[in-house]
Design a protein around this motif. Structure first.
Motif, PDB file in Angstrom:
ATOM      1  N   ARG A  44     -20.333  13.554 -15.859  1.00 31.19           N
ATOM      2  CA  ARG A  44     -19.571  12.990 -14.741  1.00 31.19           C
ATOM      3  C   ARG A  44     -20.100  11.645 -14.269  1.00 31.19           C
ATOM      4  O   ARG A  44     -19.342  10.851 -13.694  1.00 31.19           O
ATOM      5  N   THR A  45     -21.390  11.393 -14.474  1.00 30.69           N
ATOM      6  CA  THR A  45     -21.994  10.206 -13.871  1.00 30.69           C
ATOM      7  C   THR A  45     -22.463   9.160 -14.867  1.00 30.69           C
ATOM      8  O   THR A  45     -22.664   8.005 -14.477  1.00 30.69           O
ATOM      9  N   ASP A  46     -22.653   9.535 -16.115  1.00 31.51           N
ATOM     10  CA  ASP A  46     -23.146   8.560 -17.093  1.00 31.51           C
ATOM     11  C   ASP A  46     -22.054   7.540 -17.400  1.00 31.51           C
ATOM     12  O   ASP A  46     -21.000   7.882 -17.932  1.00 31.51           O
ATOM     13  N   ARG A  47     -22.305   6.297 -17.070  1.00 32.58           N
ATOM     14  CA  ARG A  47     -21.281   5.267 -17.226  1.00 32.58           C
ATOM     15  C   ARG A  47     -20.942   5.000 -18.683  1.00 32.58           C
ATOM     16  O   ARG A  47     -19.788   4.701 -19.012  1.00 32.58           O
ATOM     17  N   ASP A  48     -21.943   5.073 -19.549  1.00 29.97           N
ATOM     18  CA  ASP A  48     -21.678   4.845 -20.976  1.00 29.97           C
ATOM     19  C   ASP A  48     -20.753   5.918 -21.538  1.00 29.97           C
ATOM     20  O   ASP A  48     -19.831   5.624 -22.298  1.00 29.97           O
ATOM     21  N   ILE A  49     -21.014   7.189 -21.166  1.00 29.32           N
ATOM     22  CA  ILE A  49     -20.165   8.277 -21.641  1.00 29.32           C
ATOM     23  C   ILE A  49     -18.760   8.139 -21.077  1.00 29.32           C
ATOM     24  O   ILE A  49     -17.772   8.296 -21.785  1.00 29.32           O
ATOM     25  N   GLN A  50     -18.672   7.820 -19.792  1.00 28.05           N
ATOM     26  CA  GLN A  50     -17.357   7.658 -19.177  1.00 28.05           C
ATOM     27  C   GLN A  50     -16.590   6.491 -19.794  1.00 28.05           C
ATOM     28  O   GLN A  50     -15.354   6.498 -19.824  1.00 28.05           O
ATOM     29  N   ALA A  51     -17.323   5.510 -20.295  1.00 25.00           N
ATOM     30  CA  ALA A  51     -16.680   4.359 -20.939  1.00 25.00           C
ATOM     31  C   ALA A  51     -16.292   4.647 -22.384  1.00 25.00           C
ATOM     32  O   ALA A  51     -15.687   3.802 -23.048  1.00 25.00           O
ATOM     33  N   ASN A  53     -18.575   5.915 -24.893  1.00 23.83           N
ATOM     34  CA  ASN A  53     -19.656   5.722 -25.857  1.00 23.83           C
ATOM     35  C   ASN A  53     -19.891   7.023 -26.619  1.00 23.83           C
ATOM     36  O   ASN A  53     -20.615   7.910 -26.176  1.00 23.83           O
ATOM     37  N   GLN A  54     -19.271   7.132 -27.800  1.00 16.85           N
ATOM     38  CA  GLN A  54     -19.328   8.379 -28.559  1.00 16.85           C
ATOM     39  C   GLN A  54     -20.703   8.656 -29.133  1.00 16.85           C
ATOM     40  O   GLN A  54     -21.105   9.808 -29.287  1.00 16.85           O
ATOM     41  N   LYS A  55     -21.448   7.611 -29.451  1.00 18.35           N
ATOM     42  CA  LYS A  55     -22.790   7.809 -29.988  1.00 18.35           C
ATOM     43  C   LYS A  55     -23.668   8.515 -28.962  1.00 18.35           C
ATOM     44  O   LYS A  55     -24.438   9.424 -29.308  1.00 18.35           O
ATOM     45  N   LYS A  56     -23.534   8.125 -27.698  1.00 16.35           N
ATOM     46  CA  LYS A  56     -24.329   8.749 -26.650  1.00 16.35           C
ATOM     47  C   LYS A  56     -23.904  10.204 -26.434  1.00 16.35           C
ATOM     48  O   LYS A  56     -24.736  11.075 -26.179  1.00 16.35           O
ATOM     49  N   VAL A  57     -22.602  10.464 -26.559  1.00 19.54           N
ATOM     50  CA  VAL A  57     -22.114  11.839 -26.438  1.00 19.54           C
ATOM     51  C   VAL A  57     -22.665  12.694 -27.572  1.00 19.54           C
ATOM     52  O   VAL A  57     -23.141  13.815 -27.353  1.00 19.54           O
ATOM     53  N   VAL A  58     -22.597  12.167 -28.791  1.00 16.83           N
ATOM     54  CA  VAL A  58     -23.095  12.907 -29.953  1.00 16.83           C
ATOM     55  C   VAL A  58     -24.583  13.185 -29.798  1.00 16.83           C
ATOM     56  O   VAL A  58     -25.065  14.289 -30.105  1.00 16.83           O
ATOM     57  N   ASP A  59     -25.342  12.198 -29.327  1.00 16.89           N
ATOM     58  CA  ASP A  59     -26.778  12.405 -29.115  1.00 16.89           C
ATOM     59  C   ASP A  59     -27.025  13.519 -28.099  1.00 16.89           C
ATOM     60  O   ASP A  59     -27.921  14.354 -28.274  1.00 16.89           O
ATOM     61  N   LEU A  60     -26.223  13.549 -27.028  1.00 13.76           N
ATOM     62  CA  LEU A  60     -26.344  14.602 -26.009  1.00 13.76           C
ATOM     63  C   LEU A  60     -26.088  15.973 -26.617  1.00 13.76           C
ATOM     64  O   LEU A  60     -26.842  16.929 -26.384  1.00 13.76           O
ATOM     65  N   VAL A  61     -25.031  16.065 -27.409  1.00 13.44           N
ATOM     66  CA  VAL A  61     -24.679  17.335 -28.049  1.00 13.44           C
ATOM     67  C   VAL A  61     -25.771  17.769 -29.023  1.00 13.44           C
ATOM     68  O   VAL A  61     -26.199  18.930 -29.047  1.00 13.44           O
ATOM     69  N   ALA A 107     -16.754  15.751 -29.623  1.00 12.75           N
ATOM     70  CA  ALA A 107     -17.459  14.717 -28.867  1.00 12.75           C
ATOM     71  C   ALA A 107     -16.487  13.801 -28.142  1.00 12.75           C
ATOM     72  O   ALA A 107     -16.724  13.393 -27.002  1.00 12.75           O
ATOM     73  N   ALA A 108     -15.371  13.502 -28.792  1.00 14.00           N
ATOM     74  CA  ALA A 108     -14.404  12.576 -28.205  1.00 14.00           C
ATOM     75  C   ALA A 108     -13.737  13.137 -26.954  1.00 14.00           C
ATOM     76  O   ALA A 108     -13.208  12.376 -26.143  1.00 14.00           O
ATOM     77  N   THR A 109     -13.779  14.451 -26.764  1.00 18.16           N
ATOM     78  CA  THR A 109     -13.101  15.045 -25.606  1.00 18.16           C
ATOM     79  C   THR A 109     -14.010  15.154 -24.381  1.00 18.16           C
ATOM     80  O   THR A 109     -13.545  15.466 -23.298  1.00 18.16           O
TER      81      THR A 109
END
Length: 212
Positions: A44-51, A53-61, A107-109
């Protein structure tokens, strides 16, 4: 695949992002509940994810979620009878490609997951149970609740998810039909190639999106 199913699966992924305590095995319902808020706060708060940034989402997962899923069992169930026909090397490739497919597909969702609230049902289990179902419900602003069940089993390393059921749709069963068809058409190697081709396609799409 419906939006409701995607939202439900995201919730399941978020709920599993908690490490097992060093002093003992975390109970399955606690595993599902304890850091859901923490992970959702990142989404909800990470600006890169909200923008986007799929790489950051994948890293989180990869770092927080996937260690709590048993992809070998998930792949075995999804592949069905063809699993027994596969060599150990083919089984390893199937697990790797299926794992990558799930990561890239969902990740894209994650960027769409913002205002949902997850409520958990009391766990029904007995001491010594090695398989349980952790039940939850997602409350959506302006939408109908979504039920999400986590099918989990106990290993020496802790409780692991081997299937997620959103509404009445099982993640494993969702893929099993298409895997069965591909297995009949092209055998194990054909199924591996189909998964690898799909993953390359998704990787290309992700790379193109990241450049925008």
């Amino acid at each position: 695949m419906t939006k409701r199913f995607l939202i439900g699966l995201i919730a399941a992924l978020c709920a599993m992002a908690v490490p097992t305590g060093a002093q003992g095995m975390t109970p399955p319902d606690a595993l599902a509940k304890s850091v859901t808020d923490e992970v959702l706060a990142v989404l909800r708060t990470d600006r890169d994810i909200q923008a986007g940034n799929q790489k950051k989402v994948v890293d989180l997962v990869e770092k927080k979620v996937l260690p709590h899923f048993n992809f070998v069992r998930m792949t075995q169930l999804a592949v069905g009878r063809h699993w027994r026909e596969a060599s150990p090397e083919q089984q390893k490739k199937l697990v790797g490609e299926f794992r990558m497919l799930l990561v890239q597909t969902y990740a894209a969702t994650f960027t769409a997951y913002k205002d949902q609230v997850i409520e958990y049902r009391p766990l029904r289990s007995q001491p010594g149970d090695t398989e349980v179902v952790v039940k939850s419900q997602i409350q959506q602003p302006g939408g109908r609740p979504i039920t999400v069940d986590y099918r989990m089993h106990r290993l020496d390393s802790g409780w692991k998810v081997y299937d997620v059921v959103v509404g009445e749709l099982s993640l494993v069963q969702n893929y099993r039909g298409s895997f069965e068809t591909e297995g009949r058409k092209g055998g194990i190697d054909g199924l591996i190639k189909t998964l690898a081709d799909k993953n390359r396609q998704l990787s290309t799409m992700q790379a193109a999106a990241d450049k925008k």
